[in-house]
Every structure is written in C-alpha cells, then in structure tokens.
Scaffold this motif. Structure first.
Motif, PDB file in Angstrom:
ATOM      1  N   TRP A  82       0.835  -1.201   0.000  1.00  0.00           N
ATOM      2  CA  TRP A  82       0.000   0.000   0.000  1.00  0.00           C
ATOM      3  C   TRP A  82       0.872   1.255   0.000  1.00  0.00           C
ATOM      4  CZ3 TRP A  82      -4.498  -0.606  -1.739  1.00  0.00           C
ATOM      5  CH2 TRP A  82      -5.281  -1.723  -1.422  1.00  0.00           C
ATOM      6  N   ARG A 126       1.592   3.498  -5.243  1.00  0.00           N
ATOM      7  CA  ARG A 126       0.645   2.504  -5.736  1.00  0.00           C
ATOM      8  C   ARG A 126      -0.799   2.933  -5.459  1.00  0.00           C
ATOM      9  NH1 ARG A 126       1.154  -4.014  -5.443  1.00  0.00           N
ATOM     10  NH2 ARG A 126      -0.865  -4.513  -6.373  1.00  0.00           N
ATOM     11  N   GLN A 127      -1.037   3.470  -4.277  1.00  0.00           N
ATOM     12  CA  GLN A 127      -2.392   3.942  -3.976  1.00  0.00           C
ATOM     13  C   GLN A 127      -2.805   5.051  -4.942  1.00  0.00           C
ATOM     14  OE1 GLN A 127      -3.731   4.464   0.137  1.00  0.00           O
ATOM     15  NE2 GLN A 127      -1.711   3.772   0.821  1.00  0.00           N
ATOM     16  N   ASN A 130      -3.857   3.574  -8.230  1.00  0.00           N
ATOM     17  CA  ASN A 130      -5.158   2.920  -8.114  1.00  0.00           C
ATOM     18  C   ASN A 130      -6.299   3.932  -8.084  1.00  0.00           C
ATOM     19  OD1 ASN A 130      -3.846   0.487  -8.048  1.00  0.00           O
ATOM     20  ND2 ASN A 130      -4.067   0.163  -5.840  1.00  0.00           N
ATOM     21  N   VAL A 131      -6.090   5.018  -7.358  1.00  0.00           N
ATOM     22  CA  VAL A 131      -7.128   6.055  -7.282  1.00  0.00           C
ATOM     23  C   VAL A 131      -7.341   6.695  -8.651  1.00  0.00           C
ATOM     24  CG1 VAL A 131      -7.683   8.319  -6.329  1.00  0.00           C
ATOM     25  CG2 VAL A 131      -6.810   6.518  -4.829  1.00  0.00           C
ATOM     26  N   ALA A 156      -8.120   3.719  -2.650  1.00  0.00           N
ATOM     27  CA  ALA A 156      -7.441   2.583  -3.264  1.00  0.00           C
ATOM     28  C   ALA A 156      -8.122   1.269  -2.899  1.00  0.00           C
ATOM     29  CB  ALA A 156      -5.979   2.555  -2.827  1.00  0.00           C
ATOM     30  N   ARG A 168      -8.946   1.400   2.901  1.00  0.00           N
ATOM     31  CA  ARG A 168      -8.275   2.704   2.947  1.00  0.00           C
ATOM     32  C   ARG A 168      -9.245   3.781   3.430  1.00  0.00           C
ATOM     33  NH1 ARG A 168      -3.601   1.487   3.862  1.00  0.00           N
ATOM     34  NH2 ARG A 168      -4.769  -0.341   4.511  1.00  0.00           N
ATOM     35  N   THR A 187     -13.944   2.865  -5.099  1.00  0.00           N
ATOM     36  CA  THR A 187     -12.743   2.183  -4.602  1.00  0.00           C
ATOM     37  C   THR A 187     -12.207   1.300  -5.709  1.00  0.00           C
ATOM     38  OG1 THR A 187     -13.980   0.310  -3.680  1.00  0.00           O
ATOM     39  CG2 THR A 187     -13.543   2.170  -2.197  1.00  0.00           C
ATOM     40  N   TYR A 188     -10.896   1.179  -5.758  1.00  0.00           N
ATOM     41  CA  TYR A 188     -10.242   0.360  -6.782  1.00  0.00           C
ATOM     42  C   TYR A 188     -10.629  -1.109  -6.588  1.00  0.00           C
ATOM     43  CZ  TYR A 188      -6.536  -1.590  -9.689  1.00  0.00           C
ATOM     44  OH  TYR A 188      -5.840  -2.262 -10.659  1.00  0.00           O
TER      45      TYR A 188
END
Length: 507
Positions: A6, A10-11, A14-15, A64, A68, A92-93
């Motif tokens: 996380w 990376r977050q 994803n967002v 993400a 989260r 959310t991803y």
C-alpha cells in the motif's frame, strides 16, 4: 508508508485508475499517511474537512480500497451512507463503478469488505499487544521512545538492539551539534532547579527553546526519520511531563510507572538523563503550590513584568506606535492613578541597559546550579525500598511454599548485603552550589539569545523599574531587591534615579 503493498505511489495509481474509469478527475488529495487507519474518517486532518463540508463542493471520494476508507466497520458504513445520502459518488479500486448502497448486493459486498478490514485491524492490534507484553517481560523497550533517547540498530534493517542517549548522532550533519536532545533536557532541568526567582517555569523554558530554534520533540523525531520539520513549538505542559517522568531515569515504563523485575528492582533499559535525587528535586519543583502563583513572563520583551507605575504600583504595559509603556490601572478601574505615566520603550530600555551594564557589567558572573551529588544515598534508598517491598509480600502470605521460601531467603540476604555495602559508601548529598562561570555579567548580557534571556538576568539580580509621569523627579528609578521571598521589602534600594543620569546614585 512502510508497506510496499500500500505504498503512496501505488495507492495514487489505483485512485487515478478508478477515477478515470468513471470519466472524472481529481480536484484534491487527502494524504493521511501518518494517521492510523482506525481513526474515524471524520476526524482525519486531510479527509475530515471534506466530509464535514468545510472544503467546498465535490462530486465524491475515491480510495485505493475499502480498507483505505476506514479499518472500522462502523466508520466505513457511516462514511458510505453519508456519501449515499448526500448524493455523492463513492469509488474504490477493484469495484466496477461507483458503490450503490441502495442495492442490497453492493451493500452486502461493501459491508463484507469493511468487516474484513476490521477483522484484520483487530488481529493486528492483538499481535501488537502480545508483542508489547512479551517485550515488557523480557525487559525490552518497544514503541515510541522518550525525548532525549534514541534506538540503536546494529545495521539499518536490524531489530532494535538497545537504547542510548540522543546526542544528535542520527540527525543530519547540519543539526548534529545543535540538536543534542540529551543536553537540551539536562540544561532545562538544571535551569529550572537553579531558579530562585519563580520567573523560570516550564512555559518560559518552552518559549525559550522555541525562540532558540531547537526542534520540538515531534519535529526532532521527524528530522531523525528523514522528514521535513513542521515548525511545531515546544509546549510547557509536555516539557513538564518529560522532566518529572521516571523514564528520564532510564527505566522501562508501563502506564506511567517503572516495570520491576523479579527481584523487585526497576528495570533499566537506558542510561539515565539524571539521577534519582535530581528526579525527586524536579518533582518537588513542579508540585502544586496551592493558590495560583504570579504568571512568569515567557515573551521576548526586556521590561515586561519588570517595569511598574511609580504612582499606583501596578505593572506597565506596552501599547501604541511607537511603542510606549504606560499604566492602565485607571482605564481598567483598578485605581485612580492620574496622571498615568507613559514612556517610550526604546528610551527606557536603552537607559536601563546602560545602568545595568555600568553597575554590574564587570562583575564575575556566578551561577547557582543543582549538584545531584554522588547518588549513593539514592541507590541505598532504592535497594531499601526493594527489600521493604519483598518483606511486605512475605508478610502478606507470599513465599510460604518451601521452594519460594528458599528463594525469599536468598534474595533477602542479597538485598541486605547490598544495603550494608552502600551504607559504607561516603555520601555527597544533592543540593544547590554557587560557582564562577568565567564570564562577566556584561558578556552574559551581550551573548544572550534575545531580550527574553536578558530579562532573566534582570530577575536574577532582583531588578525592578518604576516610572513616574513627565515632570516628576526622578522620571524613573531602578531598584535591586533581595530575591529571598521571606526578605523584608525594606531591603530594596534604588541604584539610579534619573534617566539622564550617567552614574548610578545609591541611597
């Protein structure tokens, strides 16, 4: 931020991916990386203001993953239903499109993912509690260390090997000499114990440290971790708590008390900042003193709390532009002081400085410091306390079994032998000692950080200043008082009379 799964990067990807999937764009980021996921989203510094409607209009929030948004089932559901009731999107991803909590299928899936996040949190909290208990039983420090100490690892990725005094070794090179946390704490303790005027408190010391540019404990920790300081000031209450805590003795602490070993002795995990006598003196110094005392000045103005009205005796306050000192007692309805004196601050400060340096500037500066002694008496008391605790346990019915009784006799004999040894050690008791510093009063004055520190010198000499209205003779006078609180007020005497005088005139 330490979890690669996380990581912030990376977050972020994803967002952005889930936002692009619905044709949206990000207008702001809520980066609460240093806030626990167990914190209610409404209370988070980044996300909370948006949820409370304090940041303006927006279409929805994107995360993400569900965990989260929150690690609590209740917090996740409350946030989700808030978005639903306000007509906003919740993304959310990993979920196809916005969440529709009016749809039972989506609602159940969202609930299950939130429940999974909570179960993971509870398991993590349980592991942390078990590790904390295990570390305490083994006499190891775990968690955040106290200011003045640092963790030592034998190599960067190793577990903590031991605790050591923090002398700035882990700071960037440009801060290593200045940010010696151990010496900062010791200096504060010695200054507080040596003060006999009542004008030096935890709040004035906190203000002094902030003005001098020393990092607050929170910023010190951030800089040691390679982060930028936030500029948070020192807080007097927090400083007092650190000064009176037994953690400064190097003890392993639990719920504010030292952890004791099976011999009844406190477990020491680090070198002490000071000895037990100094700790007890600090506790006495900060003990409640009954009715509220006069507030000590913590600002940087030279004559704040020093200058008073020669007519009514009330203190003078700074006011106006250019800044002057004036008596406000009549304005506040306290006296019928008329006419009230007013004098330009620059004039008064200039002449008081001239008088003080001419009168005392060449004198050798003597400092009164707290001598903690050799610690023999404190070590003796510590062993006697452990022996008394052991004896009380035996009186309460413990150690009655044969095996326990043998251990008790062995341990009691060891403690008694240690008491006998320590009683033979010569004792140098703790107390106040006056000694020369090698500096003159003038050099201390000129080397002061600011006028707040110079005002401390005035207080050490018991200096007060009285001011009268224009036309009065003298216009102002400086006095030196015996700083002993039990001293007769008649022992004060004026050393200078008129602001135009170049030579002190004593009576």
């Amino acid at each position: 931020m330490s979890d690669s799964t996380w990581s912030p990067g990376r977050q972020r990807e994803n967002v952005l991916s889930v936002v692009r999937s619905v044709g949206g764009h990000v207008i702001a980021w809520s980066d609460d990386f240093e806030v626990s996921g167990a914190t209610n989203p409404l209370d988070r510094p980044g996300l909370g203001p948006w949820l409370r409607g304090e940041k303006g209009p927006y279409s929805g929030i994107a995360g993400a993953a569900v965990d989260r948004i929150g690690r609590s089932l209740v917090d996740c559901l409350n946030t989700g239903y808030r978005m639903r009731d306000d007509g906003k999107l919740l993304l959310t991803y990993g979920h196809d499109g916005p969440w529709d909590l009016n749809d039972p299928v989506d609602e159940n899936r969202f609930t299950m993912e939130a429940w999974g996040a909570q179960m993971e949190l509870r398991a993590s909290q349980g592991r942390n509690r078990d590790e904390t208990v295990k570390a305490r039983e083994q006499g190891r420090k775990r968690g955040k260390h106290s200011y003045g100490y640092r963790y030592v690892r034998l190599h960067p990725k190793a577990n903590i090997d031991h605790m050591a005094l923090d002398r700035g070794e882990d700071m960037p090179p440009e801060f290593q000499e200045r940010e010696n946390a151990t010496e900062i704490m010791r200096t504060v303790a010695h200054r507080v114990l040596a003060d006999e005027t009542g004008e030096l408190t935890e709040y004035t010391e906190a203000a002094r440290l902030t003005r001098a540019g020393f990092f607050s404990p929170a910023d010190h920790e951030r800089v040691m971790s390679g982060k930028e300081p936030r500029g948070t000031p020192w807080e007097g209450a927090a400083l007092r708590k650190m000064l009176v805590s037994q953690a400064a003795l190097g003890y392993l602490m639990h719920k504010g008390r030292p952890v004791v070993d099976d011999k009844g002795m406190p477990v020491r995990v680090a070198p002490p900042l000071w000895n037990l006598a100094t700790h007890e003196a600090l506790v006495r110094k900060f003990a409640p003193k009954g009715p509220r005392q006069k507030r000590a000045q913590s600002g940087i103005h030279l004559l704040s709390g020093v200058a008073s009205c020669g007519v009514c005796g009330f203190r003078l306050y700074r006011t106006g532009d250019p800044v002057a000192m004036t008596c406000k007692s009549r304005w506040r309805g306290l006296t019928d002081c008329q006419p009230s004196p007013t004098i330009h601050v620059s004039i008064l400060e200039e002449h008081v400085t001239h008088w003080f340096l001419e009168t005392f500037g060449d004198h050798m500066f003597m400092e009164t410091v707290y001598d903690p002694g050799n610690g023999a008496e404190e070590a003796l008391n510590e062993v006697i306390t452990a022996r008394t605790r052991l004896r009380d346990d035996r009186s309460a019915g413990l150690y009655d079994d044969e095996d326990d009784a043998e251990w008790y006799r062995t341990r009691y004999s060891e403690l008694s032998a240690e008491v006998k040894r320590l009683r033979a050690v010569p004792v140098r008791p703790a107390g106040m000692v006056t000694r020369p510093t090698g500096d003159t009063v003038g050099s201390k004055w000129r080397g002061a950080v600011d006028d707040g520190e110079r005002r401390g010198l005035l207080h050490e000499f018991g200096v007060t200043v009285k001011v009268w209205p224009e036309g009065h003779s003298p216009r102002w006078a400086a006095y030196v008082h015996d700083v002993d609180p039990d001293a007769d007020a008649d022992k004060s005497f004026p050393l200078i009379r008129q602001r135009s005088a170049d030579v002190p005139v004593s009576h």
